[in-house]
Motif scaffolding. Sequence first.
Motif, PDB file in Angstrom:
ATOM      1  N   VAL A  93       0.848  -1.190   0.000  1.00 36.54           N
ATOM      2  CA  VAL A  93       0.000   0.000   0.000  1.00 36.54           C
ATOM      3  C   VAL A  93       0.887   1.245   0.000  1.00 36.54           C
ATOM      4  O   VAL A  93       2.035   1.220   0.436  1.00 36.54           O
ATOM      5  CB  VAL A  93      -0.963   0.030   1.206  1.00 36.54           C
ATOM      6  N   TYR A  94       0.326   2.318  -0.486  1.00 37.39           N
ATOM      7  CA  TYR A  94       1.010   3.606  -0.615  1.00 37.39           C
ATOM      8  C   TYR A  94       0.795   4.387   0.661  1.00 37.39           C
ATOM      9  O   TYR A  94      -0.329   4.764   0.982  1.00 37.39           O
ATOM     10  CB  TYR A  94       0.398   4.318  -1.822  1.00 37.39           C
ATOM     11  N   GLU A  95       1.880   4.616   1.424  1.00 34.33           N
ATOM     12  CA  GLU A  95       1.753   5.339   2.680  1.00 34.33           C
ATOM     13  C   GLU A  95       2.915   6.309   2.926  1.00 34.33           C
ATOM     14  O   GLU A  95       3.605   6.220   3.941  1.00 34.33           O
ATOM     15  CB  GLU A  95       1.661   4.361   3.850  1.00 34.33           C
ATOM     16  N   PRO A  96       3.141   7.242   2.010  1.00 34.61           N
ATOM     17  CA  PRO A  96       4.209   8.220   2.279  1.00 34.61           C
ATOM     18  C   PRO A  96       3.753   9.201   3.345  1.00 34.61           C
ATOM     19  O   PRO A  96       2.553   9.374   3.567  1.00 34.61           O
ATOM     20  CB  PRO A  96       4.382   8.923   0.931  1.00 34.61           C
ATOM     21  N   ASP A  97       4.722   9.832   4.005  1.00 36.88           N
ATOM     22  CA  ASP A  97       4.320  10.870   4.957  1.00 36.88           C
ATOM     23  C   ASP A  97       3.791  12.072   4.173  1.00 36.88           C
ATOM     24  O   ASP A  97       3.932  12.139   2.953  1.00 36.88           O
ATOM     25  CB  ASP A  97       5.460  11.247   5.915  1.00 36.88           C
ATOM     26  N   LEU A  98       3.174  12.991   4.858  1.00 35.09           N
ATOM     27  CA  LEU A  98       2.505  14.111   4.199  1.00 35.09           C
ATOM     28  C   LEU A  98       3.459  14.936   3.333  1.00 35.09           C
ATOM     29  O   LEU A  98       3.129  15.307   2.211  1.00 35.09           O
ATOM     30  CB  LEU A  98       1.822  15.003   5.239  1.00 35.09           C
ATOM     31  N   SER A  99       4.646  15.190   3.834  1.00 35.96           N
ATOM     32  CA  SER A  99       5.625  15.983   3.088  1.00 35.96           C
ATOM     33  C   SER A  99       6.011  15.293   1.776  1.00 35.96           C
ATOM     34  O   SER A  99       6.032  15.918   0.711  1.00 35.96           O
ATOM     35  CB  SER A  99       6.870  16.210   3.950  1.00 35.96           C
ATOM     36  N   ASP A 100       6.322  13.985   1.845  1.00 37.27           N
ATOM     37  CA  ASP A 100       6.674  13.243   0.633  1.00 37.27           C
ATOM     38  C   ASP A 100       5.489  13.180  -0.331  1.00 37.27           C
ATOM     39  O   ASP A 100       5.658  13.311  -1.542  1.00 37.27           O
ATOM     40  CB  ASP A 100       7.141  11.824   0.962  1.00 37.27           C
ATOM     41  N   LYS A 101       4.295  12.998   0.216  1.00 39.76           N
ATOM     42  CA  LYS A 101       3.103  12.920  -0.631  1.00 39.76           C
ATOM     43  C   LYS A 101       2.888  14.232  -1.395  1.00 39.76           C
ATOM     44  O   LYS A 101       2.588  14.228  -2.583  1.00 39.76           O
ATOM     45  CB  LYS A 101       1.878  12.593   0.221  1.00 39.76           C
ATOM     46  N   GLN A 102       3.080  15.341  -0.718  1.00 41.47           N
ATOM     47  CA  GLN A 102       2.918  16.644  -1.377  1.00 41.47           C
ATOM     48  C   GLN A 102       3.985  16.853  -2.456  1.00 41.47           C
ATOM     49  O   GLN A 102       3.694  17.357  -3.538  1.00 41.47           O
ATOM     50  CB  GLN A 102       2.979  17.769  -0.342  1.00 41.47           C
ATOM     51  N   THR A 103       5.217  16.443  -2.169  1.00 42.48           N
ATOM     52  CA  THR A 103       6.299  16.586  -3.143  1.00 42.48           C
ATOM     53  C   THR A 103       6.047  15.701  -4.353  1.00 42.48           C
ATOM     54  O   THR A 103       6.222  16.135  -5.499  1.00 42.48           O
ATOM     55  CB  THR A 103       7.658  16.244  -2.499  1.00 42.48           C
ATOM     56  N   ILE A 104       5.629  14.467  -4.115  1.00 42.27           N
ATOM     57  CA  ILE A 104       5.307  13.546  -5.217  1.00 42.27           C
ATOM     58  C   ILE A 104       4.180  14.131  -6.054  1.00 42.27           C
ATOM     59  O   ILE A 104       4.232  14.108  -7.289  1.00 42.27           O
ATOM     60  CB  ILE A 104       4.942  12.150  -4.677  1.00 42.27           C
ATOM     61  N   ASN A 105       3.162  14.671  -5.406  1.00 43.57           N
ATOM     62  CA  ASN A 105       2.047  15.282  -6.129  1.00 43.57           C
ATOM     63  C   ASN A 105       2.532  16.404  -7.046  1.00 43.57           C
ATOM     64  O   ASN A 105       2.131  16.479  -8.205  1.00 43.57           O
ATOM     65  CB  ASN A 105       1.005  15.805  -5.146  1.00 43.57           C
TER      66      ASN A 105
END
Length: 129
Positions: A91-103
Amino acid sequence: MTKRNGKKAEEILKRLGKETKGLIKKLGASPLAWEIIRFYHYNPFIMLTSDRLALCLGRETREIECELKCLCETKLITALEQMENYPPVFVYEPDLSDKQTINKLVTYAQDRRELVAILRDMLIRGKSE
């Protein structure tokens, strides 16, 4: 790299700075790792075994398993163990900071080749700084 990708990489570096460099250092320049992250980014609630993910991406299972192991170490993907004799689901579970950067990275790069070109350029620039 084309001039267009070079300009796009410059723009991303200016806007994302340290967060982007940190994420790129986590993942390296592996196109397959970025392909997996991009897949999960667009399908954030999907839970797949390595076999199923390989089918979705049109890749060999052993290729996917190697990258998933690395992605689990970076804490962007999590392996959930199932009952005995069943493979884990990922499952995809990056922390919020990584998720925002990936986005932001995925938003800037419209296709896989463009994203890989931008990331490679950013890695090269990072080494020379």
